[in-house]
Design an enzyme around this catalytic site. Structure first.
Site, PDB file in Angstrom:
ATOM      1  N   GLU A 127     125.177  -4.359  56.049  1.00 21.88           N
ATOM      2  CA  GLU A 127     125.539  -5.498  55.598  1.00 21.88           C
ATOM      3  C   GLU A 127     127.235  -5.521  55.648  1.00 21.88           C
ATOM      4  OE1 GLU A 127     124.665  -6.513  51.269  1.00 21.88           O
ATOM      5  OE2 GLU A 127     125.716  -8.204  51.788  1.00 21.88           O
ATOM      6  N   GLY A 267     130.021  -0.065  46.515  1.00 24.87           N
ATOM      7  CA  GLY A 267     129.397   0.562  45.373  1.00 24.87           C
ATOM      8  C   GLY A 267     127.883   1.268  45.738  1.00 24.87           C
ATOM      9  N   ALA A 268     126.966   0.350  46.414  1.00 21.07           N
ATOM     10  CA  ALA A 268     125.706   0.566  46.712  1.00 21.07           C
ATOM     11  C   ALA A 268     125.157  -0.408  47.753  1.00 21.07           C
ATOM     12  CB  ALA A 268     124.762   0.886  45.594  1.00 21.07           C
ATOM     13  N   MET A 269     123.969  -0.232  48.314  1.00 19.54           N
ATOM     14  CA  MET A 269     123.439  -1.019  49.152  1.00 19.54           C
ATOM     15  C   MET A 269     121.889  -1.124  49.000  1.00 19.54           C
ATOM     16  SD  MET A 269     123.816  -3.300  51.566  1.00 19.54           S
ATOM     17  CE  MET A 269     122.356  -4.450  52.239  1.00 19.54           C
ATOM     18  N   GLU A 270     121.217  -2.388  48.848  1.00 20.52           N
ATOM     19  CA  GLU A 270     119.997  -2.773  48.576  1.00 20.52           C
ATOM     20  C   GLU A 270     119.016  -2.642  49.890  1.00 20.52           C
ATOM     21  OE1 GLU A 270     122.273  -5.127  48.596  1.00 20.52           O
ATOM     22  OE2 GLU A 270     121.658  -6.866  49.449  1.00 20.52           O
ATOM     23  N   ASN A 271     119.246  -1.884  50.873  1.00 22.32           N
ATOM     24  CA  ASN A 271     118.118  -1.747  51.988  1.00 22.32           C
ATOM     25  C   ASN A 271     116.934  -1.943  51.364  1.00 22.32           C
ATOM     26  OD1 ASN A 271     120.851  -1.333  53.687  1.00 22.32           O
ATOM     27  ND2 ASN A 271     120.708   0.620  52.675  1.00 22.32           N
ATOM     28  N   HIS A 303     120.797  -3.137  39.797  1.00 24.39           N
ATOM     29  CA  HIS A 303     121.248  -4.459  40.453  1.00 24.39           C
ATOM     30  C   HIS A 303     120.543  -4.479  41.853  1.00 24.39           C
ATOM     31  CE1 HIS A 303     124.187  -7.225  42.069  1.00 24.39           C
ATOM     32  NE2 HIS A 303     124.223  -6.668  43.205  1.00 24.39           N
ATOM     33  N   GLU A 304     120.828  -3.148  42.543  1.00 25.51           N
ATOM     34  CA  GLU A 304     120.169  -2.910  43.760  1.00 25.51           C
ATOM     35  C   GLU A 304     118.660  -2.980  43.935  1.00 25.51           C
ATOM     36  OE1 GLU A 304     122.407  -3.127  46.163  1.00 25.51           O
ATOM     37  OE2 GLU A 304     124.182  -2.845  44.820  1.00 25.51           O
ATOM     38  N   HIS A 307     117.577  -6.650  43.866  1.00 27.38           N
ATOM     39  CA  HIS A 307     118.031  -7.240  44.942  1.00 27.38           C
ATOM     40  C   HIS A 307     116.362  -7.258  45.736  1.00 27.38           C
ATOM     41  CE1 HIS A 307     121.679  -8.593  45.676  1.00 27.38           C
ATOM     42  NE2 HIS A 307     122.438  -7.440  45.600  1.00 27.38           N
TER      43      HIS A 307
HETATM   44 ZN   LIG Z   1     124.371  -6.938  45.198  1.00 28.11          ZN
END
Ligand SMILES: [Zn+2]
Length: 879
Positions: A127, A267-271, A303-304, A307
């Protein structure tokens, strides 16, 4: 490299692609220094696509090895490949399979977009536009496809092979290699693709969904750090249960994996099914992580995870709609934290964040709507406006519709748009339909930049027993938006009588008033309440029900009255902030405070500290004076951050010196010998005790800095140790150099604790701080490619040390722009982010303003900047 041409993308130009990719079959052959990617893309023309329409696939820095359609290699004249992608000149007007092969060098990928290596582990970040650095593709969020991924890698370097979805095959591949096959049945855009290959440890657990399905959970990390992942796992399971309870959303795959990596831009990624995290948002143990770290980990894990429904199952049609997934998901994680901890404390903390991160953006050269309508570089729009203001807009929607009405809209959203890439308009339409309301004017919140100013004045007429509130709203022009429209403002409120009790009224006229809420839709309104026996004090904007700046005609005495009697905790906290802000702004602009006015605030603070009905976490917030940046923004122009720093220190001393004895007693009473627990009550107790310690040192109480030094050395957890370090380090007391040196050697081996040392080092309020930062950065072993290290040192300095960053000689400005130019050659995203620290430059007094302008202009004149940094710079310098 991509050609860095000036190229603005407009929302109004959105058009669907003439072709769609429906299925993706990727084959990664990972070797120590190169990775070969073979992609089989099943492609179909859209119904209306004309014959001969070229297929244009995105690519960024790829070297094409081979290209074929349905197994037949393409002639050289049938395609064109350059730095921006691959064009098939005349593809078949039917379903076909495009096969391409490219070679990647993940090791040298310092942009950390696409496939790269972090401490030996292969991982991805796609992303928003990283997938085009992996293979040629329609790299846009509205192309949803199913993915099958085969990975082959050396067994010794990468015993763990992960991708999205479910594991459907694995085995030996000969020559020391092994393979794994992953399939994700849910069609998704390429930005949610992920792959991880490496030698990692893990912890595992499971979660049974409300409908009884068992989901296998795992968190992967560097070997030896597994025992630091349990809090993250606990947070994940609570998030999964909460989303079922609150929104009726269950997890959908059989596996949910999280991987912690040390080099990560975000911070982080919701793959889908494979979240990748910056390791600072996974690792928690009491000796090395603070309470704030624990809460952040809990929040971001949630949060992730959230998503999965708001972002993955329903995604964005285009990147202009980014706040569709981000604003909504931040709102959801805020609600999760409110339910798990204290709602009032969470709300106040979020307001503090919004005011310190989003309001300056909204009031400066980088202002943009929550849904922008143009961009040159989408990476520069992962902003507090899209995230935090986006969440405020969703919160206002929930406030206006009520909890049940909001849930009805969410249910319809999931029902109607599951599996789609959609828009803000579609999101608002479900709430309008489910509640039978018109949200046309409300939509302006998404389209209009700038923080509205809400002005209130009141009057009371004893003879007719009527009370009148006059309200008006105004939003100042922002770049590209010279005129503004009136917004829908939900204003929660209450009237408080002289005895401190709530007052009712017999009739109301002149505006839309529903129980405890005024809805202001016009530029101004005059609302009259009848049957009011005494002049009330109004408590306005309870729970900070709209993201506005509020100006009132309340006196300092009215505010002190609210601080004591408002039934809304946010209202009490805000009242104390307003009293302090008025004193500080006055003093910084040549109107010194009187003893009487400071004594009033001092007594209110003492009452707050002594109040047995208030919880510790709330008290810790209430006993905090407004920050220097907020005081500066309230002054608004020609600000002198050094003067503001002096005034705020003097105010701390004036307000809290009289409380010295009470503070010392509180400090002692709040100590505990119990083992560390991360729960809300223990966290609140530590927060208040450390706040009290900061006030003792800030008001220069006798022996206070020695007390802080003792707390530093005797602390049994990082929260208490780091609080003492920060207090001594930022005040730069005599003890500061010694404790900082001790902290550095005590935690040499831990990069995340090193970040804390970097932060405190950059926050010191003495003039030597700049030279020390230069020395830290110049050390040969400083990891200049790691985003966490750079952000801790430079991000903290530019955002949180205004007095030293804006030194009048411009030395710090020039230092930062030089460093930005250097970082930009490796990691444009981090460089652009650091540069945004200049966003307040136009508000500074003339000498500082000129110094900032000169540094920014020199950076621009130096040329050769990435699109990310050039874009921020151009907006920053635009007249
Ligand atoms: Zn997000």
């Amino acid at each position: 490299m991509r050609t860095e041409t000036e190229h603005t993308i407009y929302l109004r130009d959105y058009a669907p692609s003439p072709y769609k990719i429906t299925a993706v079959d990727l084959d990664f052959r990972i070797l120590a220094d190169t990775t070969r990617v073979r992609a089989l893309l099943t492609i179909e023309p859209q119904a209306e696509t004309a014959p001969g329409t070229p297929l244009v696939l995105d690519g960024d820095g790829l070297k094409l090895g081979s290209v074929a359609i349905d197994g037949a290699p393409l002639a050289l004249v049938a395609y064109a490949a350059d730095d921006n992608g691959l064009t098939i000149i005349e593809p078949p007007l039917r379903r076909f399979v495009l096969e391409t092969e490219v070679m990647l060098k993940p090791e040298g990928n310092l942009k950390l977009m696409g496939l790269y290596r972090s401490s030996g582990t292969w991982c991805t970040q796609c992303e928003p536009e990283g997938f085009r650095r992996i293979t040629y593709y329609l790299d846009r969020p509205d192309n949803l496809a199913t993915f099958k991924v085969t990975m082959t890698a050396p067994r010794d370097l990468a015993p763990v092979l992960l991708a999205n979805g479910n594991l459907v095959g694995r085995g030996d591949a000969g020559d020391g290699m092994h393979f794994a096959v992953w399939e994700d049945p849910f069609p998704k855009p390429a930005y949610l693709f992920a792959l991880v290959a490496g030698d990692l440890g893990s912890i595992t657990d499971s979660f049974t969904t409300a409908s009884g399905r068992k989901v296998d959970l795992a968190i992967y990390c560097e070997h030896g750090k597994e025992d630091q992942c349990h809090w993250a796992m606990d947070s994940l399971k609570r998030s999964m249960a909460w989303d079922e309870r609150r929104f009726g959303r269950e997890y959908d795959l059989d596996i949910f994996n999280i991987v912690a990596v040390s080099d990560f831009n975000f911070g982080a990624m919701e793959n889908k099914g494979l979240n990748i995290f910056n390791d600072k948002l996974v690792f928690a143990q009491s000796a090395t992580a603070t309470d704030a770290d624990y809460e952040n980990i809990e929040r971001v894990i949630a949060h992730e995870y959230f998503h999965n429904w708001t972002g993955n199952r329903i995604t964005c049609r285009d990147w202009f709609q980014l706040c569709l997934k981000e604003g909504l998901t931040v709102y959801r994680d805020q609600e999760f934290t409110s339910d798990e901890r204290s709602r009032a404390v969470k709300r106040i903390s979020d307001v503090v964040t919004l005011r310190s991160a989003q309001f300056p953006e909204d009031g400066g050269p980088l202002a943009h709507p929550a849904r922008p309508d143009q961009y040159r570089e989408i990476n520069n729009f992962y902003t507090p406006t899209v995230y935090e203001k986006g969440a405020e807009i969703v919160r206002m929607l929930a406030t206006l519709l009520g909890e049940a009405g909001f849930r009805k809209g969410m249910d319809l959203y999931f029902e109607r748009h599951d599996g789609e890439a959609t828009t803000i308009e579609a999101f608002l339409a479900v709430f309008a339909e489910a509640n039978d309301v018109d949200l046309e004017q409300f939509k302006t919140w998404y389209l209009q930049a700038g923080t509205p100013r809400l002005t209130m004045s009141d009057s009371y007429d004893a003879a007719s027993q009527t009370y009148t509130l006059t309200l008006s709203q105004e939003t100042l022009p922002t770049p590209g938006q010279p005129t503004k429209q009136a917004l829908v403002l939900p204003i929660k409120f209450g009237l408080i009588g002289p005895n401190g009790s709530p007052m009712g009224w017999s009739a109301v006229s002149g505006g839309e008033v529903r129980d405890d809420m005024i809805v202001l839709r016009e530029a101004s309104a005059e609302i009259t309440f009848k049957g009011i026996a005494n002049k009330p004090v109004p408590s306005l904007l309870r729970e900070f029900s709209a993201p506005v700046n509020l100006d009132t005609n309340l006196t300092q005495d009215d505010r002190l009255f609210l601080a004591q009697h408002d039934s809304d905790p946010y209202g009490r906290w805000q009242a104390l902030q307003d009293v302090a802000t008025a004193l500080a702004v006055g003093a910084a602009t040549g109107k010194p405070w009187s003893d009487a006015s400071v004594n009033g605030l001092s007594r209110a603070m003492a009452d707050t500290l002594a109040n047995k009905d208030l919880d510790d976490a709330f008290k810790a917030l209430a006993l905090s004076l407004p920050g220097e940046a907020l005081i500066g923004r309230t002054i608004g122009k020609d600000i002198d951050p050094a003067r503001i720093h002096e005034v705020r220190n003097a105010l701390t001393k004036a307000v809290f010196s009289p409380l010295g004895r009470d503070l010392l007693i509180a400090y002692t009473n709040l100590s505990s010998t119990l083992p560390y627990q991360p729960d809300a009550a223990s966290t609140g107790r530590r927060a208040l005790r450390n706040r009290v310690l900061a006030l003792l040192v800030g008001s220069e109480a006798a022996g206070a800095s020695a007390l802080a030094a003792t707390q530093y050395s005797e602390a049994t957890n990082m929260t208490d140790r780091y609080a003492a370090l920060t207090i001594l380090g930022s005040a730069w007391t005599a003890e500061a150099p010694t404790v900082l040196a001790d902290f550095r050697t005590r935690f040499t081996a831990n990069p995340l604790v090193f970040d804390k040392w970097l932060m405190v080092s950059s926050l010191a309020q003495d003039e030597g701080v700049l030279e020390r930062i230069k020395a830290i950065l110049a050390a040969p072993d400083f990891p200049k490619s790691n985003p966490n290290r750079l952000r801790s040192l430079l991000g903290s300095f530019v955002m949180s040390n205004p007095a030293q960053f804006t030194r009048p000689d411009g030395a710090a400005f020039r230092f930062v722009t030089d460093v930005v130019a250097d970082i930009d050659t490796r990691n444009p995203q981090v460089a652009a982010r650091v540069l945004t620290g200049f966003r307040i430059w136009q508000m500074l007094e003339p000498q500082r303003r000129e110094a900032a302008r000169s540094a920014l202009t020199a950076l621009q004149d130096g040329g050769k900047l990435s699109r990310n940094t050039a874009d921020i710079l151009a907006r920053m310098l635009a007249e």
